[in-house]
Design a protein around this motif. Structure first.
Motif, mmCIF file in Angstrom:
data_model
loop_
_atom_site.group_PDB
_atom_site.id
_atom_site.type_symbol
_atom_site.label_atom_id
_atom_site.label_comp_id
_atom_site.label_asym_id
_atom_site.label_seq_id
_atom_site.Cartn_x
_atom_site.Cartn_y
_atom_site.Cartn_z
ATOM 1 N N THR A 98 -17.487 -15.275 42.011
ATOM 2 C CA THR A 98 -16.332 -14.899 41.192
ATOM 3 C C THR A 98 -15.376 -16.078 41.105
ATOM 4 N N GLY A 99 -14.942 -16.414 39.895
ATOM 5 C CA GLY A 99 -13.992 -17.508 39.699
ATOM 6 C C GLY A 99 -12.556 -17.013 39.750
ATOM 7 N N HIS A 100 -11.673 -17.829 40.343
ATOM 8 C CA HIS A 100 -10.260 -17.454 40.499
ATOM 9 C C HIS A 100 -9.304 -18.525 39.956
ATOM 10 N N GLY A 101 -9.821 -19.500 39.238
ATOM 11 C CA GLY A 101 -8.971 -20.550 38.675
ATOM 12 C C GLY A 101 -9.822 -21.775 38.367
ATOM 13 N N ARG A 102 -9.428 -22.526 37.315
ATOM 14 C CA ARG A 102 -10.225 -23.690 36.904
ATOM 15 C C ARG A 102 -9.315 -24.772 36.353
ATOM 16 N N HIS A 103 -9.634 -26.025 36.702
ATOM 17 C CA HIS A 103 -8.921 -27.192 36.165
ATOM 18 C C HIS A 103 -9.943 -28.057 35.443
ATOM 19 N N LEU A 104 -9.673 -28.381 34.179
ATOM 20 C CA LEU A 104 -10.569 -29.194 33.355
ATOM 21 C C LEU A 104 -9.797 -30.395 32.831
ATOM 22 N N GLU A 105 -10.414 -31.590 32.909
ATOM 23 C CA GLU A 105 -9.701 -32.790 32.466
ATOM 24 C C GLU A 105 -10.686 -33.832 31.954
ATOM 25 N N SER A 106 -10.319 -34.467 30.836
ATOM 26 C CA SER A 106 -11.067 -35.616 30.331
ATOM 27 C C SER A 106 -10.547 -36.873 31.009
ATOM 28 N N CYS A 107 -11.447 -37.743 31.463
ATOM 29 C CA CYS A 107 -10.997 -38.845 32.327
ATOM 30 C C CYS A 107 -11.636 -40.192 31.980
ATOM 31 N N LEU A 108 -12.164 -40.341 30.754
ATOM 32 C CA LEU A 108 -12.747 -41.621 30.376
ATOM 33 C C LEU A 108 -11.675 -42.715 30.382
ATOM 34 N N HIS A 109 -11.981 -43.867 30.983
ATOM 35 C CA HIS A 109 -11.060 -45.007 31.104
ATOM 36 C C HIS A 109 -9.811 -44.643 31.920
ATOM 37 N N THR A 110 -9.941 -43.652 32.796
ATOM 38 C CA THR A 110 -8.830 -43.271 33.671
ATOM 39 C C THR A 110 -9.092 -43.816 35.069
ATOM 40 N N ALA A 111 -8.114 -44.522 35.619
ATOM 41 C CA ALA A 111 -8.296 -45.107 36.952
ATOM 42 C C ALA A 111 -8.220 -44.050 38.044
ATOM 43 N N SER A 112 -7.321 -43.084 37.900
ATOM 44 C CA SER A 112 -7.175 -42.044 38.927
ATOM 45 C C SER A 112 -6.705 -40.756 38.271
ATOM 46 N N SER A 113 -6.936 -39.659 38.971
ATOM 47 C CA SER A 113 -6.541 -38.346 38.468
ATOM 48 C C SER A 113 -6.379 -37.411 39.656
ATOM 49 N N HIS A 114 -5.706 -36.277 39.420
ATOM 50 C CA HIS A 114 -5.542 -35.283 40.483
ATOM 51 C C HIS A 114 -5.556 -33.884 39.867
ATOM 52 N N PHE A 115 -5.733 -32.880 40.714
ATOM 53 C CA PHE A 115 -5.708 -31.495 40.264
ATOM 54 C C PHE A 115 -4.954 -30.658 41.291
ATOM 55 N N SER A 116 -4.469 -29.512 40.839
ATOM 56 C CA SER A 116 -3.783 -28.555 41.706
ATOM 57 C C SER A 116 -4.229 -27.152 41.303
ATOM 58 N N LEU A 117 -4.868 -26.453 42.248
ATOM 59 C CA LEU A 117 -5.351 -25.098 41.993
ATOM 60 C C LEU A 117 -4.660 -24.133 42.947
ATOM 61 N N PRO A 118 -3.865 -23.178 42.448
ATOM 62 C CA PRO A 118 -3.223 -22.199 43.340
ATOM 63 C C PRO A 118 -4.208 -21.117 43.766
ATOM 64 N N ILE A 119 -4.106 -20.683 45.028
ATOM 65 C CA ILE A 119 -4.900 -19.563 45.526
ATOM 66 C C ILE A 119 -4.090 -18.291 45.272
ATOM 67 N N PRO A 120 -4.593 -17.358 44.481
ATOM 68 C CA PRO A 120 -3.817 -16.145 44.190
ATOM 69 C C PRO A 120 -3.507 -15.351 45.452
ATOM 70 N N LEU A 121 -2.354 -14.681 45.451
ATOM 71 C CA LEU A 121 -1.959 -13.872 46.605
ATOM 72 C C LEU A 121 -2.728 -12.561 46.690
#
Length: 386
Positions: free
Chosen positions: A279-302
């Motif tokens: 079961t999925g509870h959250g998703r982060h999607l990002e395009s990152c071509l020619h990107t040196a660094s990236s980050h994500f933040s996914l909250p855990i539902p209460l």
């Protein structure tokens, strides 16, 4: 007619081992000025906690219960808290009598307090695809020569599994007890036990230990991934960073999903090799071509269930990563230093890509039950007229 109202003042979410308190009010709503007003009588009332278990027949093969039948179960003058409920009762506490022979004059009401420790050996509240565990406080009332009426108040239970037992404080071992303040001292001990459990929970989930991973496929290194810890509380944010500058393979896109895995124990699986329910509870999607660094933040539902295990089902948590990489190097756009005109760069129309995925197990623990009460689907209050 008598109105019965049950209310959990502290909220509808509790930690296993915590003291549950509920105020139950019985009211004769008729005004004493009414010509038809009369006193109302109740023979008795009691309350108890029970946990109902329900399994999907398509996914879970439970052993046969046989043809055992309680003769008293067919009588509606016998108190059975799980009467009319789906599934089977896997846990219940001894019933506590609230009163016997209650008389209420018109407009009169009386309130009784029920308290019970939520059992520590039970499962947490859980509504999965194959298995459900539901907790309820059931109040039974009966008039003379009438069927028993049941008032149910659903609530949520969080269980701390896989943590060491809290040490017994030395000051509680030697401190003298006051026989005139037994209830107050018991309340303080319960509060201290809850505080110790929450302190241990905070300490366990506050420790930061960065984990570094090299993300690679068959063609080479894609990125370096860093996550600061792998143990979280409900309501926390999962934060991770990617460093693509150290990669040899261009990454066009990545996604990170927070998922729970519900696995039925092998002896209870309906089919051999039965797949795990995800079961999925959250998703982060990002395009990152020619990107040196990236980050994500996914909250855990209460409102989700922390990881746990019983003899029938195991619930685990993970981060599911998916990467889309190019098979050939993709040249970045070039901008001249002294260029005065605006340049538009268009990406390639066709790029040969590879995709691969990776799962990172994490541990999800409960949180403060007062915090989880804010998003609970339960109100902690219910009523009935008898």
């Amino acid at each position: 007619m008598i109105e019965v109202v049950a209310s959990m003042a502290r909220g509808p979410v509790f930690l296993a081992g915590e003291l549950l308190e509920c105020l139950i009010t019985f009211t004769n709503p008729m005004s004493h000025l009414s010509t038809s007003a009369s006193s109302e009588m109740l023979a008795w009332a009691s309350a108890q906690i029970h946990c109902q278990f329900h399994a999907s027949e398509n996914r879970v093969a439970l052993p046969s219960q046989g043809n055992k039948q309680d003769v008293q179960a067919d009588s509606d003058t016998v108190l059975i808290p799980s009467r009319g409920e789906r599934g089977q009762c896997v846990l219940d506490t001894p019933p506590k009598i609230l009163f016997c022979d209650l008389r209420l004059d018109p407009g009169e009401s009386k309130t009784y307090s029920y308290s019970e420790v939520v059992p520590v050996d039970g499962p947490p509240s859980f509504r999965g695809q194959a298995v459900k565990y539901v907790y309820k406080l059931t109040i039974g009332c009966q008039r003379v020569n009438s069927p028993i009426k049941l008032l149910r108040v659903p609530f949520r239970v969080l269980v701390l599994q896989g943590m060491p037992e809290p040490p017994f404080p030395q000051d509680e071992e030697v401190c003298p007890s006051n026989p005139f303040l037994e209830e107050e001292e018991a309340s303080r001990r319960d509060a201290r036990a809850l505080e110790r459990a929450l302190d241990m929970l905070m300490v366990t989930t506050s420790r930061r230990c960065p984990h570094m991973f090299n993300i690679t496929n068959t063609r080479g290194k894609v990125a370096k991934f860093c996550i600061f810890k792998t143990v979280y509380r409900l309501g926390e944010d999962i934060i991770g960073t990617f460093n693509f500058s150290e990669g040899d393979i261009p990454c066009l896109q990545y996604s990170v999903s927070l998922q729970s895995e519900e696995e039925i124990q092998q002896q209870y699986q309906r089919r051999p090799g039965q797949a795990v329910s995800v079961t999925g509870h959250g998703r982060h999607l990002e395009s990152c071509l020619h990107t040196a660094s990236s980050h994500f933040s996914l909250p855990i539902p209460l409102n989700v269930t922390p990881g746990f295990s019983t003899d029938i089902v195991t619930l685990r948590w993970r981060l599911h990563f998916e990467f889309v990489t190019a098979r050939e190097p993709v040249e970045p756009p070039t901008v001249l230093q002294n260029q005065s005109e605006v340049t538009v760069w268009a990406g390639a129309e066709h790029v040969d890509v590879d995709t691969f995925s990776w799962n990172l197990p994490i541990k999800v623990l409960p949180t403060n039950p007062a915090l989880a009460s804010y998003v609970s689907q339960f109100t902690g209050t219910n009523s009935i007229s008898i």
